[in-house]
Design a protein around this motif. Structure first.
Motif, PDB file in Angstrom:
ATOM      1  N   THR A   1     -16.276  10.652  29.471  1.00  0.00           N
ATOM      2  CA  THR A   1     -17.135   9.471  29.605  1.00  0.00           C
ATOM      3  C   THR A   1     -17.240   8.989  31.043  1.00  0.00           C
ATOM      4  O   THR A   1     -18.282   8.470  31.455  1.00  0.00           O
ATOM      5  CB  THR A   1     -16.604   8.320  28.730  1.00  0.00           C
ATOM      6  N   PHE A   2     -16.174   9.163  31.815  1.00  0.00           N
ATOM      7  CA  PHE A   2     -16.202   8.675  33.188  1.00  0.00           C
ATOM      8  C   PHE A   2     -17.293   9.359  34.009  1.00  0.00           C
ATOM      9  O   PHE A   2     -17.919   8.749  34.872  1.00  0.00           O
ATOM     10  CB  PHE A   2     -14.846   8.885  33.858  1.00  0.00           C
ATOM     11  N   MET A   3     -17.541  10.641  33.726  1.00  0.00           N
ATOM     12  CA  MET A   3     -18.520  11.397  34.501  1.00  0.00           C
ATOM     13  C   MET A   3     -19.889  11.445  33.842  1.00  0.00           C
ATOM     14  O   MET A   3     -20.799  12.116  34.336  1.00  0.00           O
ATOM     15  CB  MET A   3     -18.017  12.824  34.737  1.00  0.00           C
TER      16      MET A   3
ATOM     17  N   VAL B   1     -26.780   9.454  29.813  1.00  0.00           N
ATOM     18  CA  VAL B   1     -27.785  10.246  29.089  1.00  0.00           C
ATOM     19  C   VAL B   1     -27.132  11.479  28.484  1.00  0.00           C
ATOM     20  O   VAL B   1     -27.327  11.795  27.312  1.00  0.00           O
ATOM     21  CB  VAL B   1     -28.944  10.651  30.024  1.00  0.00           C
ATOM     22  N   VAL B   2     -26.366  12.220  29.280  1.00  0.00           N
ATOM     23  CA  VAL B   2     -25.666  13.403  28.791  1.00  0.00           C
ATOM     24  C   VAL B   2     -24.162  13.161  28.862  1.00  0.00           C
ATOM     25  O   VAL B   2     -23.683  12.335  29.649  1.00  0.00           O
ATOM     26  CB  VAL B   2     -26.034  14.664  29.604  1.00  0.00           C
TER      27      VAL B   2
ATOM     28  N   HIS C   1     -26.641  22.181  40.423  1.00  0.00           N
ATOM     29  CA  HIS C   1     -26.717  21.439  39.162  1.00  0.00           C
ATOM     30  C   HIS C   1     -25.541  20.463  39.104  1.00  0.00           C
ATOM     31  O   HIS C   1     -24.503  20.673  39.739  1.00  0.00           O
ATOM     32  CB  HIS C   1     -26.655  22.394  37.974  1.00  0.00           C
ATOM     33  N   MET C   2     -25.692  19.399  38.307  1.00  0.00           N
ATOM     34  CA  MET C   2     -24.683  18.345  38.298  1.00  0.00           C
ATOM     35  C   MET C   2     -23.826  18.315  37.033  1.00  0.00           C
ATOM     36  O   MET C   2     -22.633  18.011  37.098  1.00  0.00           O
ATOM     37  CB  MET C   2     -25.363  16.983  38.472  1.00  0.00           C
ATOM     38  N   TYR C   3     -24.422  18.602  35.869  1.00  0.00           N
ATOM     39  CA  TYR C   3     -23.732  18.434  34.598  1.00  0.00           C
ATOM     40  C   TYR C   3     -23.838  19.713  33.777  1.00  0.00           C
ATOM     41  O   TYR C   3     -24.908  20.332  33.715  1.00  0.00           O
ATOM     42  CB  TYR C   3     -24.335  17.271  33.804  1.00  0.00           C
TER      43      TYR C   3
ATOM     44  N   GLN D   1     -19.978  25.857  27.979  1.00  0.00           N
ATOM     45  CA  GLN D   1     -20.273  27.219  28.411  1.00  0.00           C
ATOM     46  C   GLN D   1     -20.880  27.271  29.816  1.00  0.00           C
ATOM     47  O   GLN D   1     -21.428  28.280  30.228  1.00  0.00           O
ATOM     48  CB  GLN D   1     -21.233  27.889  27.408  1.00  0.00           C
ATOM     49  N   TRP D   2     -20.813  26.171  30.541  1.00  0.00           N
ATOM     50  CA  TRP D   2     -21.347  26.067  31.900  1.00  0.00           C
ATOM     51  C   TRP D   2     -22.860  26.227  31.960  1.00  0.00           C
ATOM     52  O   TRP D   2     -23.411  26.716  32.950  1.00  0.00           O
ATOM     53  CB  TRP D   2     -20.663  27.062  32.850  1.00  0.00           C
ATOM     54  N   ARG D   3     -23.537  25.797  30.889  1.00  0.00           N
ATOM     55  CA  ARG D   3     -24.995  25.752  30.913  1.00  0.00           C
ATOM     56  C   ARG D   3     -25.413  24.384  31.444  1.00  0.00           C
ATOM     57  O   ARG D   3     -24.905  23.357  30.975  1.00  0.00           O
ATOM     58  CB  ARG D   3     -25.567  25.970  29.515  1.00  0.00           C
ATOM     59  N   PRO D   4     -26.339  24.338  32.421  1.00  0.00           N
ATOM     60  CA  PRO D   4     -26.779  23.043  32.958  1.00  0.00           C
ATOM     61  C   PRO D   4     -27.360  22.161  31.869  1.00  0.00           C
ATOM     62  O   PRO D   4     -28.114  22.621  30.999  1.00  0.00           O
ATOM     63  CB  PRO D   4     -27.844  23.433  33.989  1.00  0.00           C
ATOM     64  N   MET D   5     -27.015  20.868  31.902  1.00  0.00           N
ATOM     65  CA  MET D   5     -27.480  19.928  30.889  1.00  0.00           C
ATOM     66  C   MET D   5     -28.656  19.084  31.374  1.00  0.00           C
ATOM     67  O   MET D   5     -29.197  18.288  30.617  1.00  0.00           O
ATOM     68  CB  MET D   5     -26.320  19.022  30.459  1.00  0.00           C
ATOM     69  N   SER D   6     -29.035  19.237  32.648  1.00  0.00           N
ATOM     70  CA  SER D   6     -30.200  18.553  33.172  1.00  0.00           C
ATOM     71  C   SER D   6     -30.634  19.258  34.457  1.00  0.00           C
ATOM     72  O   SER D   6     -29.922  20.130  34.969  1.00  0.00           O
ATOM     73  CB  SER D   6     -29.901  17.074  33.468  1.00  0.00           C
TER      74      SER D   6
END
Length: 283
Positions: free
Chosen positions: A175-177, A181-182, A234-236, A240-245
């Motif tokens: 939650t801290f990071m 939104v994601v 990418h930030m998030y 599986q290390w897939r970008p979330m945004s």
């Protein structure tokens, strides 16, 4: 190396700001009653004497005064570094389960016992610099102890770490990071500060396990975080290390460029493509 007149002027301006304003400001934040440094000061320079004290902030202060001593050798920096070190050792370190808590009250009562890797990385960073500056073996042992815990409790694969834990090192939602939104499992922000911390720890310890873990982090950054089609990070990421945004941060990109450059320099590592990556991030 001779500096031209323009560069000398810039250096002089920076030194005047550092020694005339920045250091005196932080010196004033020393809490001589409850230890450590005050947790909050407003834009009007009024100190809140009862604000919580965070592990990230205290660790950064520890690094700063230690780095100042390494830079100019002025013994006046040592009492401030000592105060930050003592607060981490006596208040923020978990004597039972290891690692540092997230924050304490102004008078040293733990108010948030999260074990987030973001805080652990800054503790390693500050403790390692303090060990380098003052030859403090206890600080180096503490930094290595946190490193070993991170490797044991958080590492899931080469260069891959779970980031958020409760007091007993049970994984929790990150939650801290989260940006609201994601809900990421992995974040660039934590990775780059692990790189920063492991670099400082390697300089202090010359430990080959630290070097190996550092190289794994940089390799992970190059393979999964860096987007070579846009020359950004990418930030998030999900598990599986897939970008979330598609979000990127120019500030983190420029920070990454110098952190990885320094890591490669101090380790002597020659990781394929990484120098090119840092140049592209810095453009």
């Amino acid at each position: 190396m001779r500096l031209n007149n323009k560069t000398e002027s810039v250096v002089k301006t920076i030194e005047q700001e550092l020694y005339g304003k920045i250091i005196p400001f932080w010196n004033r934040m020393l809490d001589t009653v409850h230890g450590g440094f005050y947790g909050y000061v407003g834009h009007d320079n009024v100190i809140n004497h009862t604000a919580d004290k965070g592990a990230v902030k205290i660790s950064r202060i520890l690094w700063s005064y230690s780095a100042l001593f390494i830079f100019d050798g002025n013994p006046a920096h040592k009492p401030y570094a000592d105060a930050a070190f003592a607060y981490i050792r006596d208040v923020l370190m978990d004597k039972q389960d290891g690692g540092v808590y997230w924050k304490s009250s102004y008078d040293g009562v733990i108010t948030n016992d999260w074990k987030h890797l973001y805080a652990q990385s800054f503790a390693i960073y500050g403790l390692s610099a303090y060990a380098r500056a003052f030859g403090n073996r206890d600080a180096l042992a503490m930094a290595m102890g946190i490193f070993d815990l991170v490797e044991e409790k958080a590492k899931t694969d080469a260069g891959s770490y779970t980031e958020s834990f409760d007091r007993s090192w049970n994984p929790t939602e990150n939650t801290f990071m989260s940006d609201g939104v994601v809900m990421p499992v992995h974040t660039t922000n934590t990775v780059i500060h692990l790189i920063e911390a492991f670099t400082e720890l390697f300089v202090a310890s010359q430990n080959t396990r630290v070097k190996s873990a550092l190289e794994d982090l940089i390799t992970k950054y190059a393979s999964d975080i860096f987007d070579g089609t846009r020359d950004v990070s990418h930030m998030y990421f999900d598990r599986q290390w897939r970008p979330m945004s598609d979000m990127s941060s120019f500030g983190h990109d420029i920070e990454t460029s110098w952190l990885i450059d320094r890591a490669l320099l101090v380790t002597g590592s020659d990781l394929s493509g990484c120098q090119d990556m840092t140049s592209r991030l810095a453009r």
